[in-house]
Design a protein around this motif. Structure first.
Motif, PDB file in Angstrom:
ATOM      1  N   LEU A 134      37.358  38.183  28.848  1.00  0.00           N
ATOM      2  CA  LEU A 134      37.131  37.956  30.270  1.00  0.00           C
ATOM      3  C   LEU A 134      38.384  38.358  31.035  1.00  0.00           C
ATOM      4  O   LEU A 134      39.507  38.079  30.613  1.00  0.00           O
ATOM      5  CB  LEU A 134      36.806  36.482  30.544  1.00  0.00           C
ATOM      6  CG  LEU A 134      35.572  35.900  29.836  1.00  0.00           C
ATOM      7  CD1 LEU A 134      35.277  34.502  30.380  1.00  0.00           C
ATOM      8  CD2 LEU A 134      34.355  36.802  29.992  1.00  0.00           C
ATOM      9  N   VAL A 135      38.197  39.013  32.166  1.00  0.00           N
ATOM     10  CA  VAL A 135      39.323  39.503  32.961  1.00  0.00           C
ATOM     11  C   VAL A 135      39.264  38.896  34.354  1.00  0.00           C
ATOM     12  O   VAL A 135      38.224  38.420  34.808  1.00  0.00           O
ATOM     13  CB  VAL A 135      39.310  41.047  33.057  1.00  0.00           C
ATOM     14  CG1 VAL A 135      39.405  41.675  31.687  1.00  0.00           C
ATOM     15  CG2 VAL A 135      38.059  41.540  33.799  1.00  0.00           C
ATOM     16  N   LYS A 136      40.397  38.913  35.024  1.00  0.00           N
ATOM     17  CA  LYS A 136      40.451  38.432  36.405  1.00  0.00           C
ATOM     18  C   LYS A 136      39.676  39.379  37.313  1.00  0.00           C
ATOM     19  O   LYS A 136      39.879  40.598  37.286  1.00  0.00           O
ATOM     20  CB  LYS A 136      41.913  38.344  36.864  1.00  0.00           C
ATOM     21  CG  LYS A 136      42.060  37.982  38.337  1.00  0.00           C
ATOM     22  CD  LYS A 136      43.520  38.055  38.759  1.00  0.00           C
ATOM     23  CE  LYS A 136      43.662  37.912  40.267  1.00  0.00           C
ATOM     24  NZ  LYS A 136      45.074  38.033  40.710  1.00  0.00           N
ATOM     25  N   LEU A 137      38.760  38.804  38.106  1.00  0.00           N
ATOM     26  CA  LEU A 137      38.013  39.587  39.082  1.00  0.00           C
ATOM     27  C   LEU A 137      38.655  39.484  40.459  1.00  0.00           C
ATOM     28  O   LEU A 137      38.898  40.487  41.111  1.00  0.00           O
ATOM     29  CB  LEU A 137      36.557  39.105  39.130  1.00  0.00           C
ATOM     30  CG  LEU A 137      35.773  39.224  37.817  1.00  0.00           C
ATOM     31  CD1 LEU A 137      34.394  38.586  37.951  1.00  0.00           C
ATOM     32  CD2 LEU A 137      35.649  40.682  37.380  1.00  0.00           C
ATOM     33  N   ALA A 154      31.224  43.602  46.806  1.00  0.00           N
ATOM     34  CA  ALA A 154      31.079  44.761  47.693  1.00  0.00           C
ATOM     35  C   ALA A 154      32.337  45.626  47.651  1.00  0.00           C
ATOM     36  O   ALA A 154      32.267  46.856  47.754  1.00  0.00           O
ATOM     37  CB  ALA A 154      30.794  44.295  49.117  1.00  0.00           C
ATOM     38  N   CYS A 155      33.492  44.980  47.483  1.00  0.00           N
ATOM     39  CA  CYS A 155      34.754  45.716  47.395  1.00  0.00           C
ATOM     40  C   CYS A 155      35.097  46.099  45.959  1.00  0.00           C
ATOM     41  O   CYS A 155      35.685  47.161  45.720  1.00  0.00           O
ATOM     42  CB  CYS A 155      35.900  44.865  47.973  1.00  0.00           C
ATOM     43  SG  CYS A 155      35.684  44.369  49.694  1.00  0.00           S
ATOM     44  N   LEU A 156      34.710  45.251  45.019  1.00  0.00           N
ATOM     45  CA  LEU A 156      35.159  45.413  43.639  1.00  0.00           C
ATOM     46  C   LEU A 156      34.229  46.248  42.766  1.00  0.00           C
ATOM     47  O   LEU A 156      34.663  46.838  41.773  1.00  0.00           O
ATOM     48  CB  LEU A 156      35.332  44.021  43.010  1.00  0.00           C
ATOM     49  CG  LEU A 156      36.050  43.920  41.670  1.00  0.00           C
ATOM     50  CD1 LEU A 156      37.474  44.453  41.774  1.00  0.00           C
ATOM     51  CD2 LEU A 156      36.050  42.472  41.180  1.00  0.00           C
ATOM     52  N   SER A 157      32.945  46.320  43.119  1.00  0.00           N
ATOM     53  CA  SER A 157      31.966  46.956  42.230  1.00  0.00           C
ATOM     54  C   SER A 157      32.282  48.420  41.882  1.00  0.00           C
ATOM     55  O   SER A 157      32.050  48.824  40.733  1.00  0.00           O
ATOM     56  CB  SER A 157      30.558  46.850  42.825  1.00  0.00           C
ATOM     57  OG  SER A 157      30.495  47.416  44.108  1.00  0.00           O
ATOM     58  N   PRO A 158      32.801  49.245  42.790  1.00  0.00           N
ATOM     59  CA  PRO A 158      33.122  50.625  42.384  1.00  0.00           C
ATOM     60  C   PRO A 158      34.116  50.680  41.228  1.00  0.00           C
ATOM     61  O   PRO A 158      33.968  51.490  40.305  1.00  0.00           O
ATOM     62  CB  PRO A 158      33.708  51.247  43.656  1.00  0.00           C
ATOM     63  CG  PRO A 158      33.101  50.444  44.779  1.00  0.00           C
ATOM     64  CD  PRO A 158      33.016  49.056  44.253  1.00  0.00           C
ATOM     65  N   SER A 159      35.122  49.791  41.256  1.00  0.00           N
ATOM     66  CA  SER A 159      36.118  49.772  40.180  1.00  0.00           C
ATOM     67  C   SER A 159      35.493  49.298  38.872  1.00  0.00           C
ATOM     68  O   SER A 159      35.829  49.810  37.789  1.00  0.00           O
ATOM     69  CB  SER A 159      37.281  48.847  40.556  1.00  0.00           C
ATOM     70  OG  SER A 159      37.966  49.344  41.685  1.00  0.00           O
ATOM     71  N   LEU A 165      38.426  47.964  35.168  1.00  0.00           N
ATOM     72  CA  LEU A 165      38.777  46.608  34.749  1.00  0.00           C
ATOM     73  C   LEU A 165      38.612  46.410  33.240  1.00  0.00           C
ATOM     74  O   LEU A 165      38.922  45.331  32.725  1.00  0.00           O
ATOM     75  CB  LEU A 165      37.931  45.566  35.494  1.00  0.00           C
ATOM     76  CG  LEU A 165      38.463  45.087  36.854  1.00  0.00           C
ATOM     77  CD1 LEU A 165      38.495  46.225  37.867  1.00  0.00           C
ATOM     78  CD2 LEU A 165      37.623  43.940  37.397  1.00  0.00           C
ATOM     79  N   ASP A 166      38.144  47.427  32.540  1.00  0.00           N
ATOM     80  CA  ASP A 166      37.940  47.297  31.100  1.00  0.00           C
ATOM     81  C   ASP A 166      39.277  47.178  30.367  1.00  0.00           C
ATOM     82  O   ASP A 166      40.265  47.835  30.740  1.00  0.00           O
ATOM     83  CB  ASP A 166      37.186  48.507  30.551  1.00  0.00           C
ATOM     84  CG  ASP A 166      35.730  48.534  31.013  1.00  0.00           C
ATOM     85  OD1 ASP A 166      35.377  47.776  31.935  1.00  0.00           O
ATOM     86  OD2 ASP A 166      34.953  49.324  30.445  1.00  0.00           O
ATOM     87  N   VAL A 167      39.298  46.345  29.332  1.00  0.00           N
ATOM     88  CA  VAL A 167      40.483  46.212  28.486  1.00  0.00           C
ATOM     89  C   VAL A 167      40.052  46.396  27.032  1.00  0.00           C
ATOM     90  O   VAL A 167      38.867  46.582  26.738  1.00  0.00           O
ATOM     91  CB  VAL A 167      41.161  44.835  28.681  1.00  0.00           C
ATOM     92  CG1 VAL A 167      41.664  44.676  30.104  1.00  0.00           C
ATOM     93  CG2 VAL A 167      40.216  43.696  28.311  1.00  0.00           C
TER      94      VAL A 167
END
Length: 324
Positions: A134-137, A154-159, A165-167
Motif C-alpha cells: 500500500l502506498v500513500k495516495l 480527479a487530480c491523482l488518477s492520471p498518475s 505510484l507503483d513500487v
C-alpha cells in the motif's frame, strides 16, 4: 447511481455518488439530507439512507465503514480500533486495484476508483491480490476534503493510470495473510487469535522492533519501508504462544549489554509502550503480563520497587548487592 464495490467504505461510495451527479460529497449531503459529516461519523440512520438512495446493500456498506463506539474508538469489520489510528490524515491504497477500477468501468476514473475499508487499518501493509505494498495516495487534514475521494482522484488518477505510484512487489508474509483473514472474519488457531486484532498486531510490531537487536545495535535506524518485516518477525514468535515469547525475551536479555542498561534499552520500544502508552488498557494486559513476569523472574527487583506501574510484592531474584 454507482455500484458498490468490494470492501468499499461509505465515504468512498458517497463521494463517487456525488461526483456522478456533478456534486461534491458535502453538497450532495446538503441537498439530500445525508450530511457527509454524519456519514464520516458512521451514523447508521444516514448510512442506511445512503444505501437506499444508491440502491445498494446497506449491511455491506456498514461492514467496511468505521463506526464510533465508546472510549474514543471505532468499530470496524467486527474489531475495535482507537479512532486516531483509523481516521488518519494520510490515505493509502493499492494503485493496481485503483487502476483496475478505472479500466473495468465506463465511468470517469475518479468516479470508478474506490477506497477499500481494510486500507484504513495501519497494520495492513499490502494488497494480497496484487502483492503490491500500500502506498500513500494523499495527506489532507480536513476530513471533508480528505474523504471526498472522487475529488482527490480527479487530480491523482492520471498518475495512477500511468503507473507513477507503483513500487516493487513483494511476497505477502504470514502476518499479512493472518490479518487479512481476521479482518474478513476468519479466525485461525494461533495463540494471537485469542486476542483483540489491534492489540495483537501492535504487539507483533513492538516485539519485532525489539528483536531487531539481533540484527543491528540501533533498531531506530531501520528504514520505515521495512516496517512490514517487523510485524512478521514479531508474529513468527508470538503466534506460538507465551513460552515462545518468553524465550524471545530471554534471547534479547542474553545479548551483550552494559550492566547499567535497563529494560527500556534491552527491549526497545516494547517495554516503553507496554509500561506507559498502553498501561491500563485491558486489550494489552495479556502482553504486558508476559513481559512483567519475565522481568520479575530475571531482574533483581525487590519489595518496594515498581515495575510497569505495579508494585513488586515478592523478590524473585537477588543481585550481588542485595544478596550481600
Amino acid at each position: 447511481t454507482v455500484p458498490l464495490q468490494l470492501r468499499e467504505t461509505a465515504f468512498s461510495y458517497m463521494s463517487r455518488l456525488a461526483a456522478r451527479n456533478e456534486l461534491s460529497a458535502v453538497d450532495l449531503g446538503r441537498y439530500t439530507g445525508m450530511v457527509f459529516q454524519k456519514v464520516l461519523r458512521g451514523d447508521p440512520e444516514v448510512m442506511m439512507m445512503l444505501a437506499s438512495r444508491g440502491g445498494i446493500d446497506g449491511h455491506n456498506l456498514q461492514t467496511w465503514s468505521p463506526t464510533p463506539i465508546e472510549g474514543l474508538r471505532h468499530s470496524f469489520a467486527g474489531h475495535a480500533f482507537p479512532s486516531r489510528t483509523i481516521l488518519f490524515p494520510k490515505m493509502r491504497g493499492c494503485p493496481v486495484c485503483l487502476r483496475e477500477d478505472a479500466q473495468g468501468s465506463d465511468l470517469p476514473a475518479e468516479q470508478a476508483m474506490t477506497i477499500k475499508g481494510d486500507w484504513l487499518i495501519p497494520h495492513v501493509m499490502i494488497c494480497l491480490k496484487h502483492e503490491h505494498p500500500l502506498v500513500k495516495l494523499w495527506h489532507v487534514s480536513a476530513p471533508t476534503m480528505r474523504y471526498d475521494t472522487a475529488l482527490q482522484f480527479a487530480c491523482l488518477s492520471p498518475s495512477i493510470i500511468k503507473g507513477d505510484l507503483d513500487v516493487e512487489l513483494r511476497e505477502p508474509t504470514d502476518f499479512d495473510i493472518w490479518i487479512d483473514k481476521r479482518v474478513s472474519g476468519i479466525h485461525g488457531d494461533t495463540w494471537l487469535d485469542q486476542h483483540g486484532l489491534h492489540a495483537a498486531s501492535t504487539f507483533c510490531r513492538l516485539l519485532g522492533y525489539a528483536l531487531l537487536r539481533h540484527e543491528m545495535s540501533a533498531p531506530s535506524s531501520a528504514h520505515e519501508d521495512s516496517r512490514w518485516a517487523l510485524y512478521q518477525m514479531g508474529f513468527d514468535v508470538a503466534r506460538h504462544g507465551v513460552q515462545a515469547i518468553r524465550e524471545a525475551l530471554q534471547s534479547l536479555q542474553d545479548l551483550p549489554c552494559s550492566p547499567q542498561q535497563g529494560p527500556k534499552a534491552i527491549f526497545p520500544l516494547l517495554y516503553d509502550r507496554l509500561a506507559h502508552d498502553h498501561r491500563g488498557d485491558p486489550a494489552y494486559a495479556p502482553f504486558s503480563a508476559i513481559l512483567r513476569e519475565h522481568l520479575l523472574e530475571t531482574w533483581p527487583l525487590g519489595v518496594g520497587d515498581e515495575l510497569m506501574g505495579e508494585p513488586v510484592t515478592v523478590r524473585s531474584l537477588h543481585s550481588l548487592h542485595t544478596a550481600a
